[in-house]
Design a protein around this motif. Structure first.
Motif, PDB file in Angstrom:
ATOM      1  N   PHE B  58      73.612  12.442   9.425  1.00 55.68           N
ATOM      2  CA  PHE B  58      73.189  13.232  10.587  1.00 55.68           C
ATOM      3  C   PHE B  58      71.936  12.655  11.240  1.00 55.68           C
ATOM      4  N   GLY B  59      71.541  11.488  10.758  1.00 58.57           N
ATOM      5  CA  GLY B  59      70.409  10.792  11.369  1.00 58.57           C
ATOM      6  C   GLY B  59      70.658   9.301  11.224  1.00 58.57           C
ATOM      7  N   GLN B  60      69.559   8.552  11.154  1.00 60.32           N
ATOM      8  CA  GLN B  60      69.689   7.090  11.019  1.00 60.32           C
ATOM      9  C   GLN B  60      68.815   6.640   9.875  1.00 60.32           C
ATOM     10  N   ALA B  61      69.447   6.064   8.871  1.00 63.18           N
ATOM     11  CA  ALA B  61      68.653   5.659   7.714  1.00 63.18           C
ATOM     12  C   ALA B  61      68.730   4.150   7.511  1.00 63.18           C
ATOM     13  N   ASP B  62      67.652   3.611   6.988  1.00 57.97           N
ATOM     14  CA  ASP B  62      67.661   2.226   6.528  1.00 57.97           C
ATOM     15  C   ASP B  62      68.493   2.190   5.243  1.00 57.97           C
ATOM     16  N   ARG B  63      69.459   1.283   5.186  1.00 58.56           N
ATOM     17  CA  ARG B  63      70.383   1.351   4.061  1.00 58.56           C
ATOM     18  C   ARG B  63      69.721   1.109   2.709  1.00 58.56           C
ATOM     19  N   ASP B  64      68.758   0.207   2.667  1.00 55.24           N
ATOM     20  CA  ASP B  64      68.100  -0.044   1.386  1.00 55.24           C
ATOM     21  C   ASP B  64      67.336   1.189   0.896  1.00 55.24           C
ATOM     22  N   GLU B  65      66.656   1.831   1.828  1.00 52.72           N
ATOM     23  CA  GLU B  65      65.923   3.048   1.454  1.00 52.72           C
ATOM     24  C   GLU B  65      66.882   4.122   0.963  1.00 52.72           C
ATOM     25  N   LEU B  66      67.986   4.231   1.657  1.00 45.79           N
ATOM     26  CA  LEU B  66      68.987   5.245   1.337  1.00 45.79           C
ATOM     27  C   LEU B  66      69.550   5.035  -0.074  1.00 45.79           C
ATOM     28  N   VAL B  67      69.874   3.788  -0.375  1.00 50.75           N
ATOM     29  CA  VAL B  67      70.436   3.486  -1.691  1.00 50.75           C
ATOM     30  C   VAL B  67      69.411   3.805  -2.784  1.00 50.75           C
ATOM     31  N   ARG B  68      68.164   3.484  -2.524  1.00 44.82           N
ATOM     32  CA  ARG B  68      67.102   3.796  -3.477  1.00 44.82           C
ATOM     33  C   ARG B  68      66.989   5.295  -3.746  1.00 44.82           C
ATOM     34  N   VAL B  69      66.989   6.066  -2.666  1.00 40.11           N
ATOM     35  CA  VAL B  69      66.853   7.518  -2.805  1.00 40.11           C
ATOM     36  C   VAL B  69      68.044   8.081  -3.592  1.00 40.11           C
ATOM     37  N   ALA B  70      69.237   7.646  -3.219  1.00 43.28           N
ATOM     38  CA  ALA B  70      70.444   8.142  -3.891  1.00 43.28           C
ATOM     39  C   ALA B  70      70.424   7.757  -5.370  1.00 43.28           C
ATOM     40  N   ALA B  71      70.026   6.522  -5.642  1.00 43.86           N
ATOM     41  CA  ALA B  71      69.981   6.055  -7.035  1.00 43.86           C
ATOM     42  C   ALA B  71      68.959   6.869  -7.824  1.00 43.86           C
ATOM     43  N   SER B  72      67.847   7.165  -7.197  1.00 46.57           N
ATOM     44  CA  SER B  72      66.804   7.838  -7.953  1.00 46.57           C
ATOM     45  C   SER B  72      67.223   9.278  -8.274  1.00 46.57           C
ATOM     46  N   LEU B  73      67.998   9.903  -7.409  1.00 50.11           N
ATOM     47  CA  LEU B  73      68.502  11.244  -7.744  1.00 50.11           C
ATOM     48  C   LEU B  73      69.479  11.201  -8.903  1.00 50.11           C
ATOM     49  N   GLU B  74      70.316  10.178  -8.937  1.00 51.85           N
ATOM     50  CA  GLU B  74      71.242  10.049 -10.058  1.00 51.85           C
ATOM     51  C   GLU B  74      70.457   9.822 -11.365  1.00 51.85           C
ATOM     52  N   GLU B 125      58.502   3.400  -4.290  1.00 52.81           N
ATOM     53  CA  GLU B 125      58.357   2.070  -3.699  1.00 52.81           C
ATOM     54  C   GLU B 125      58.726   2.041  -2.216  1.00 52.81           C
ATOM     55  N   ILE B 126      59.419   3.075  -1.758  1.00 54.02           N
ATOM     56  CA  ILE B 126      59.763   3.132  -0.335  1.00 54.02           C
ATOM     57  C   ILE B 126      58.499   3.312   0.503  1.00 54.02           C
ATOM     58  N   GLY B 127      57.500   3.962  -0.117  1.00 56.93           N
ATOM     59  CA  GLY B 127      56.222   4.084   0.581  1.00 56.93           C
ATOM     60  C   GLY B 127      56.120   5.278   1.526  1.00 56.93           C
ATOM     61  N   LYS B 128      56.995   6.280   1.327  1.00 56.11           N
ATOM     62  CA  LYS B 128      56.878   7.512   2.120  1.00 56.11           C
ATOM     63  C   LYS B 128      56.557   8.656   1.166  1.00 56.11           C
ATOM     64  N   PRO B 129      55.293   9.079   1.138  1.00 55.96           N
ATOM     65  CA  PRO B 129      54.866  10.069   0.140  1.00 55.96           C
ATOM     66  C   PRO B 129      55.713  11.340   0.145  1.00 55.96           C
ATOM     67  N   GLU B 130      56.248  11.722   1.295  1.00 57.17           N
ATOM     68  CA  GLU B 130      57.035  12.969   1.341  1.00 57.17           C
ATOM     69  C   GLU B 130      58.246  12.898   0.400  1.00 57.17           C
ATOM     70  N   LEU B 131      58.840  11.710   0.291  1.00 60.10           N
ATOM     71  CA  LEU B 131      60.004  11.556  -0.584  1.00 60.10           C
ATOM     72  C   LEU B 131      59.616  11.844  -2.036  1.00 60.10           C
ATOM     73  N   VAL B 132      58.489  11.258  -2.459  1.00 58.04           N
ATOM     74  CA  VAL B 132      58.036  11.483  -3.831  1.00 58.04           C
ATOM     75  C   VAL B 132      57.751  12.965  -4.048  1.00 58.04           C
ATOM     76  N   GLN B 133      57.130  13.577  -3.053  1.00 56.95           N
ATOM     77  CA  GLN B 133      56.782  14.998  -3.181  1.00 56.95           C
ATOM     78  C   GLN B 133      58.008  15.882  -3.405  1.00 56.95           C
ATOM     79  N   VAL B 134      59.028  15.680  -2.579  1.00 56.13           N
ATOM     80  CA  VAL B 134      60.230  16.511  -2.696  1.00 56.13           C
ATOM     81  C   VAL B 134      60.881  16.293  -4.067  1.00 56.13           C
ATOM     82  N   MET B 135      60.930  15.042  -4.463  1.00 54.50           N
ATOM     83  CA  MET B 135      61.540  14.690  -5.739  1.00 54.50           C
ATOM     84  C   MET B 135      60.788  15.316  -6.917  1.00 54.50           C
ATOM     85  N   VAL B 136      59.465  15.131  -6.913  1.00 54.22           N
ATOM     86  CA  VAL B 136      58.688  15.632  -8.044  1.00 54.22           C
ATOM     87  C   VAL B 136      58.693  17.157  -8.062  1.00 54.22           C
ATOM     88  N   HIS B 137      58.696  17.756  -6.884  1.00 56.05           N
ATOM     89  CA  HIS B 137      58.797  19.222  -6.828  1.00 56.05           C
ATOM     90  C   HIS B 137      60.085  19.677  -7.528  1.00 56.05           C
TER      91      HIS B 137
END
Lengths: 320, 320
Positions: B58-74, B125-137
């Motif tokens: 529903f937006g536009q993502a950088d594929r490498d960042e996306l794969v990282r985020v998805a992998a980290s949730l798994e 490593e993506i360098g967007k603190p909000e991602l870490v915050q949501v994950m750690v929460h």
């Protein structure tokens, strides 16, 4: 010299870190909350925050960022202690576990996870990815070190190199990370950062070797646990390596089964204490301390440098 | 409809995530390495990565960042599974634990920690603190939920509200986080991000309630564990809440002691299965699914939207 007086340059900030932790490890979940507060109030020497704070004196740090970094290192340390309880609890448990026994274990497991998460959250919120990277690298190394330690249990044929690598991961990495992160957050030069990091690693190694020595020399009451615990649990530490150079000692050592009684290890202990193993271990500690202090040679004279040297000497001589 | 066909829009990317994980969970420590690879090869539905990937459409993502985020949730999901083993292991253990038994436990504990650390590292490593915050929460909420669950064991008087809050933390939060993080990394609008998050939470709740229902309805072989495990372990789930509205059932329920035998719970099960509790539970699942789908109403029609709706329906009807 007492740790209190060594900390003189950073006493105020260590107190800030404590206050920060009290406010930030609050959890909605009452058990996690109580566990966290209890850990905090139990005290501890706050060595890791102190290293962060002292290392930062070689540059310029934003105080809020600094307190966050220092607090998050203490949290990682606390989380590790809590997870150690999971294992120790299992070790002590006998018979069919009741819900309450499992409850303790689950609380320890998930409280530990919570504290790890909180640590990453605190340091992540600063918004400098390098800080998270150094921290998480240390956390991973600790895990690897802990597993290596269990792997190596009762393996009396392992090498000293393996022992050093293991304690580097298990203990030294977090002290190294403390100095490293303090330097990063204070924007120290590359050269100074490297020196502080190496100082941290050497101190960490000395710290663990001194700890392994204490297992054989400390007064039971002082340390709060019985003598030669490590040996009885099959952990080959530096004094045992040195004593093992005597073939008669080694021959008896390899007969040690899983968790022998105190009586069974008594003859080994006598031999070890009669040898030069303990003295040589202390000399090794001293060497690491000297090397640590040498790492700082090129740093300008300052009160913080003197404090780091004093902490180093304190680590080398601690009695409990 | 099979999950495979639902994933059609993201099959390629799910495979990328798998490949990325295979390369990135490598550890120098052979046991952690083996444990990680084994977990990966064991498969799993990769539902969390799929949600990340679908939400990102529903937006536009950088594929490498996306794969990282998805992998980290798994990885967070895998780490939770490993830590569950620590507790289950303890539950199964009898008598004096040997080093090997403790070994398994320590490996599970530290491998789990390692995977948590790896997850935070990848996303950090993506360098967007909000991602870490949501994950750690999310990671913290999971810990709180797990402890609440043990706290509430054998408490037959707890409220439904408490149950919902608990499964929200224990299960729904990570699916919510998957949709949320997918939306963030794709820079979705605030409104769409909120809708995707809420969708994730509702799906997560439906997922756990459906799971709790399966404990009473599933074929043993399908699920790989005995029927009414939750009830026997004192976990009050939605079907039990509904059945408890019948005073005769509740009267028998409160007599349940710690881990009763199958014979002891048989009469309760008969009563529950004869009541409308299971049917009402399925209706509740359906309600959450409907609400989830409604959350997406304002999003533009697209293949990804259709896929999310199909996943939702799949969750509501799953049989194992």
């Amino acid at each position: 010299m007492s740790l209190h007086s060594i900390y003189r340059d950073v006493t105020k900030e260590v107190n800030l870190v404590d206050r920060f932790l009290t406010n930030h490890i609050a959890s909605e979940e009452p058990t996690i909350d109580a566990a966290g507060q209890q850990l905090l109030q139990a005290g501890g020497k706050r060595i890791r925050p102190a290293f962060v704070l002292l290392a930062s004196k070689f540059g310029q740090a934003d105080r809020d960022e600094l307190v966050r970094v220092a607090a998050s290192l203490e949290l990682v340390h606390m989380a590790s202690l809590v997870h150690d309880d999971v294992i120790d609890d299992a070790e002590l448990r006998r018979g069919k576990p009741t819900v309450m026994q499992r409850f303790d274990e689950e609380v320890a497991l998930y409280s530990g996870n919570y504290l790890f998460g909180e640590a990453v959250k605190l340091i992540g919120e600063i918004g400098k990815p390098e800080l998270v990277q150094v921290m998480v690298h240390a956390m991973r190394e600790i895990c690897e070190g802990e597993i290596e330690q269990i792997y190596d249990q009762y393996d009396w044929h392992q090498s000293i190199k393996r022992y050093i690598k293991r304690i580097e991961r298990k203990t030294a990495i977090l002290i190294e990370a403390s100095c490293h992160l303090g330097a990063i957050v204070a924007n120290c030069s590359k050269e100074d950062t490297k020196a502080l990091r190496q100082f941290g690693r050497d101190i960490g190694l000395a710290f663990q070797i001194a700890d392994d020595l204490l297992d054989f020399t400390a007064n039971r009451v002082e340390l709060g646990k019985p003598v030669a615990e490590d040996l009885r649990h099959g952990h080959k530490t530096l004094p045992v390596f040195y004593a093992s150079e005597n073939p008669a000692f080694f021959e008896e050592l390899v007969k040690i089964q899983e968790m022998p009684s105190h009586e069974e290890v008594a003859p080994l202990l006598d031999r070890l204490q009669a040898s030069d193993a303990l003295e040589r271990t202390q000399q090794t500690v001293d060497l690491y301390i000297k090397r640590a202090i040498r790492r700082l040679e090129h740093l300008p004279k300052s009160s913080a440098k003197r404090s780091l040297e004093e902490v180093a000497r304190y680590v080398g001589k601690r009695k409990g």
